[in-house]
Motif scaffolding. Structure first.
Motif, PDB file in Angstrom:
ATOM      1  N   GLU A  52     -20.071   2.981  23.125  1.00  0.00           N
ATOM      2  CA  GLU A  52     -20.831   3.027  23.048  1.00  0.00           C
ATOM      3  C   GLU A  52     -21.583   3.215  21.712  1.00  0.00           C
ATOM      4  N   ARG A  53     -21.342   4.864  21.792  1.00  0.00           N
ATOM      5  CA  ARG A  53     -21.196   5.556  20.598  1.00  0.00           C
ATOM      6  C   ARG A  53     -20.362   5.822  19.755  1.00  0.00           C
ATOM      7  N   ARG A  54     -19.231   5.188  20.203  1.00  0.00           N
ATOM      8  CA  ARG A  54     -18.228   4.735  19.675  1.00  0.00           C
ATOM      9  C   ARG A  54     -17.598   6.147  19.478  1.00  0.00           C
ATOM     10  N   ILE A  55     -17.434   7.392  20.440  1.00  0.00           N
ATOM     11  CA  ILE A  55     -17.187   8.646  19.578  1.00  0.00           C
ATOM     12  C   ILE A  55     -15.568   9.506  20.775  1.00  0.00           C
ATOM     13  N   VAL A  56     -14.942   9.477  21.067  1.00  0.00           N
ATOM     14  CA  VAL A  56     -13.808  10.611  21.863  1.00  0.00           C
ATOM     15  C   VAL A  56     -14.286  11.326  22.699  1.00  0.00           C
ATOM     16  N   VAL A  57     -14.314  11.018  23.914  1.00  0.00           N
ATOM     17  CA  VAL A  57     -14.373  12.207  24.941  1.00  0.00           C
ATOM     18  C   VAL A  57     -14.087  12.921  26.102  1.00  0.00           C
ATOM     19  N   ARG A  76     -13.587  -1.720  18.621  1.00  0.00           N
ATOM     20  CA  ARG A  76     -13.898  -1.039  18.439  1.00  0.00           C
ATOM     21  C   ARG A  76     -12.942  -0.010  18.580  1.00  0.00           C
ATOM     22  N   ALA A  77     -11.819   0.292  20.089  1.00  0.00           N
ATOM     23  CA  ALA A  77     -11.119   1.049  19.963  1.00  0.00           C
ATOM     24  C   ALA A  77      -9.517   0.698  18.977  1.00  0.00           C
ATOM     25  N   GLU A  78     -10.088  -0.183  17.896  1.00  0.00           N
ATOM     26  CA  GLU A  78      -8.863  -0.868  17.010  1.00  0.00           C
ATOM     27  C   GLU A  78      -9.444   0.100  15.950  1.00  0.00           C
ATOM     28  N   GLY A  79     -10.887   0.645  16.152  1.00  0.00           N
ATOM     29  CA  GLY A  79     -11.416   1.601  14.951  1.00  0.00           C
ATOM     30  C   GLY A  79     -10.519   2.940  14.904  1.00  0.00           C
ATOM     31  N   LEU A  80     -10.736   3.016  16.217  1.00  0.00           N
ATOM     32  CA  LEU A  80     -10.433   4.745  16.780  1.00  0.00           C
ATOM     33  C   LEU A  80      -9.162   4.416  16.361  1.00  0.00           C
ATOM     34  N   ASN A  81      -8.288   3.631  17.046  1.00  0.00           N
ATOM     35  CA  ASN A  81      -7.127   3.739  16.765  1.00  0.00           C
ATOM     36  C   ASN A  81      -6.333   4.089  15.443  1.00  0.00           C
ATOM     37  N   TYR A 139     -10.303  15.448  18.855  1.00  0.00           N
ATOM     38  CA  TYR A 139     -11.514  15.707  18.522  1.00  0.00           C
ATOM     39  C   TYR A 139     -12.626  16.204  17.428  1.00  0.00           C
ATOM     40  N   PHE A 140     -11.639  16.932  16.409  1.00  0.00           N
ATOM     41  CA  PHE A 140     -12.706  17.291  15.373  1.00  0.00           C
ATOM     42  C   PHE A 140     -12.834  15.659  14.436  1.00  0.00           C
ATOM     43  N   HIS A 141     -12.139  14.880  13.933  1.00  0.00           N
ATOM     44  CA  HIS A 141     -12.423  13.991  13.267  1.00  0.00           C
ATOM     45  C   HIS A 141     -13.612  13.335  14.224  1.00  0.00           C
ATOM     46  N   LEU A 142     -12.991  12.991  15.710  1.00  0.00           N
ATOM     47  CA  LEU A 142     -13.863  10.974  15.984  1.00  0.00           C
ATOM     48  C   LEU A 142     -14.403  11.660  17.670  1.00  0.00           C
ATOM     49  N   GLY A 143     -15.068  13.208  18.033  1.00  0.00           N
ATOM     50  CA  GLY A 143     -15.662  13.468  19.110  1.00  0.00           C
ATOM     51  C   GLY A 143     -17.196  13.540  18.543  1.00  0.00           C
ATOM     52  N   GLY A 144     -17.475  13.390  17.900  1.00  0.00           N
ATOM     53  CA  GLY A 144     -19.321  13.642  17.751  1.00  0.00           C
ATOM     54  C   GLY A 144     -19.647  15.139  18.112  1.00  0.00           C
ATOM     55  N   LEU A 145     -18.555  16.427  17.377  1.00  0.00           N
ATOM     56  CA  LEU A 145     -18.998  17.473  18.001  1.00  0.00           C
ATOM     57  C   LEU A 145     -20.213  17.922  16.675  1.00  0.00           C
ATOM     58  N   VAL A 160     -14.635  25.178   5.193  1.00  0.00           N
ATOM     59  CA  VAL A 160     -13.044  25.045   5.337  1.00  0.00           C
ATOM     60  C   VAL A 160     -13.446  23.646   6.123  1.00  0.00           C
ATOM     61  N   ILE A 161     -14.626  23.195   6.755  1.00  0.00           N
ATOM     62  CA  ILE A 161     -14.480  22.362   8.013  1.00  0.00           C
ATOM     63  C   ILE A 161     -15.172  20.671   7.014  1.00  0.00           C
ATOM     64  N   ASP A 162     -15.622  21.105   5.918  1.00  0.00           N
ATOM     65  CA  ASP A 162     -16.579  20.096   5.155  1.00  0.00           C
ATOM     66  C   ASP A 162     -15.893  19.844   4.719  1.00  0.00           C
ATOM     67  N   TRP A 163     -14.651  20.732   4.007  1.00  0.00           N
ATOM     68  CA  TRP A 163     -12.479  20.082   3.806  1.00  0.00           C
ATOM     69  C   TRP A 163     -12.277  19.047   4.344  1.00  0.00           C
ATOM     70  N   LEU A 164     -12.156  19.852   5.597  1.00  0.00           N
ATOM     71  CA  LEU A 164     -11.177  18.858   6.747  1.00  0.00           C
ATOM     72  C   LEU A 164     -11.987  17.770   6.853  1.00  0.00           C
ATOM     73  N   GLN A 165     -13.337  17.368   6.474  1.00  0.00           N
ATOM     74  CA  GLN A 165     -13.720  16.202   6.994  1.00  0.00           C
ATOM     75  C   GLN A 165     -13.048  15.285   5.624  1.00  0.00           C
ATOM     76  N   GLU A 166     -12.519  16.042   4.525  1.00  0.00           N
ATOM     77  CA  GLU A 166     -12.387  14.601   3.646  1.00  0.00           C
ATOM     78  C   GLU A 166     -10.911  14.327   3.189  1.00  0.00           C
ATOM     79  N   ALA A 167     -10.261  15.934   3.828  1.00  0.00           N
ATOM     80  CA  ALA A 167      -8.685  15.585   3.106  1.00  0.00           C
ATOM     81  C   ALA A 167      -8.097  16.179   3.810  1.00  0.00           C
ATOM     82  N   SER A 168      -6.507  16.215   3.747  1.00  0.00           N
ATOM     83  CA  SER A 168      -5.629  16.133   4.911  1.00  0.00           C
ATOM     84  C   SER A 168      -5.647  17.998   4.819  1.00  0.00           C
TER      85      SER A 168
END
Ligand SMILES: [Zn+2]
Length: 410
Positions: free
Chosen positions: A176-181, A366-371, A395-401, A109-117
């Motif tokens: 720097e790392r382009r992740i949401v913290v 970078r923030a524009e990309g995140l936005n 967090y799931f998509h942008l947290g680099g977790l 499910v985690i893998d699928w969620l990276q790709e699809a809604s």
């Protein structure tokens, strides 16, 4: 007999767990794999002490499908009576506590969620919306618990709307790392305070820059909690451009109304011509835009003032940058265009922070990309009924977790 061995291998079931039976239910499209704990010693899940068995409890876990058959593990899981921890269910190697899915299924499910809604994943795997949300939420909780807690030296703070401008979340990213913290509900000072306060003073002192919009709640929080904030707060080009674009659009709307009343349709349907950067125009757009831009329209003047402000980001010395911006201000403030004057005053009040962004070359691209990614999350997740789910998705998509269940790495 054969299929028992097959499933033992497929599931990676080891002693003391055994495959007792495999039931195929073609009508329901289901395979049920019955597991049992063989006669062996039982351990307390908390302290590992060997304990006497207490009773067993029936449990079910959904596993990866077998040839499109929904596959369910059906297990009577023993409970032990530990002298120190009381009656506890023993832990199972294929799933994390509290989940109705095996670790491998959650990983799928985690893998699928990276790709699809969210809803596409729910539909594809025959899961309820809440089940998918639960898997996402557990993944984020694991990821947050595993991540190293250090305050990044270069931060960006943004407010993002949730449910069409009604509610907001505050998003802090590591530039720097382009992740949401950090993600917090609301856009108040407390949203940022809580984040800063979770780090020791030494780390807060080591912060080099905090890029943000000219928003008082964030400014005050940063001034209070980041030592040396007056030279660290930066108001970037992206946010300044947003304010000026809005002002240009307000001028255009007012002027368009006035012109239409006189039967003049020059500004009709031109909204996006004024908002788009002319470098991105094709030739046919230029032929439309050029006569407007060089006209005596108020909108053309507002546009020129905005465009000049966008050229003032290349200075390397504070003194020069400041002079250039003050020159710009004196033009803008005499423009007789109220929306522009309003932004000009805001810019003057926040000049030090703008100059900091200029001389450090902070563009916030970078923030524009995140936005953009956050907008995608919002668009693909119409079912988000509460900010908690929205926060999890960010967090799931942008947290680099590291999101996967621990059971997979054991
Ligand atoms: Zn124990």
């Amino acid at each position: 007999m054969r299929d028992k061995e097959l499933y033992r291998k497929i599931l990676g079931i080891d002693e003391p767990w055994q495959v007792k039976d495999v039931e195929l239910d073609p009508a329901k499209g289901e395979v049920r794999v019955l597991l049992e704990h063989g006669a062996g010693r039982l351990q307390c899940p908390e302290c590992g002490a060997l304990c006497p068995g207490y009773d067993t409890r029936p449990r079910r876990w959904r596993h990866l499908d077998t040839c499109q058959f929904r596959t369910i593990l059906v297990v009577r899981v023993p409970r032990v009576e530990c002298p120190a921890h009381g009656v506890r269910q023993v832990s199972v190697p294929w799933a994390e506590e509290g989940s109705a899915f095996t670790a491998l299924f959650e990983a799928l499910v985690i893998d699928w969620l990276q790709e699809a809604s969210h809803s596409a994943v729910a539909r594809q795997l025959g899961l309820g919306w809440d089940a998918v949300a639960g898997i996402m939420s557990r993944a984020v909780r694991r990821g947050l618990a595993r991540r190293e807690s250090r305050l990044p030296p270069r931060l960006g703070v943004d407010e993002v709307s949730f449910r069409k401008g009604q509610d907001y979340v505050t998003v802090v990213h590591d530039a720097e790392r382009r992740i949401v913290v950090h993600v917090a509900e609301g856009r108040t000072r407390e949203c940022l305070d809580t984040f800063y306060k979770s780090f020791p003073e030494a780390e807060r002192t080591a912060v080099e820059s905090v890029t943000m919009d000219m928003w008082d709640a964030y400014i005050v929080s940063t001034e209070q909690l980041i030592p040396g904030a007056e030279r660290k707060i930066a108001f970037d080009k992206f946010h300044v451009a947003q304010h000026l674009s809005k002002a240009v659009d307000q001028v255009r709307r007012q002027e368009n109304r006035a012109l239409l009343a006189q039967g003049d349709e020059r500004l009709k349907g031109t909204k996006f011509l004024w908002l788009r950067h002319p470098d991105h125009f094709h030739d046919d757009r230029w032929t439309l835009f050029e006569p407007l831009r060089t006209s005596t329209l108020r909108t053309a003047r507002a546009w020129a003032i905005k465009t000049l402000a966008m050229e003032l980001w290349h200075y390397r010395r504070r003194g020069w940058a400041k002079k250039a911006w003050l020159r710009w201000y004196s033009w803008a403030i005499r423009s007789r265009l109220e929306p522009i004057k309003k932004v000009a005053r805001m810019i003057k009040r926040h000049l030090e922070g703008i100059v900091t962004a200029v001389v450090r070359g902070i563009t916030n691209a970078r923030a524009e990309g995140l936005n953009a990614k956050i907008q995608w999350i919002k668009a693909t997740a119409r079912g988000f009924r509460n900010p908690e789910n929205y926060r999890n998705a960010i967090y799931f998509h942008l947290g680099g977790l590291d999101l996967y269940p621990a059971a997979l790495t054991r």
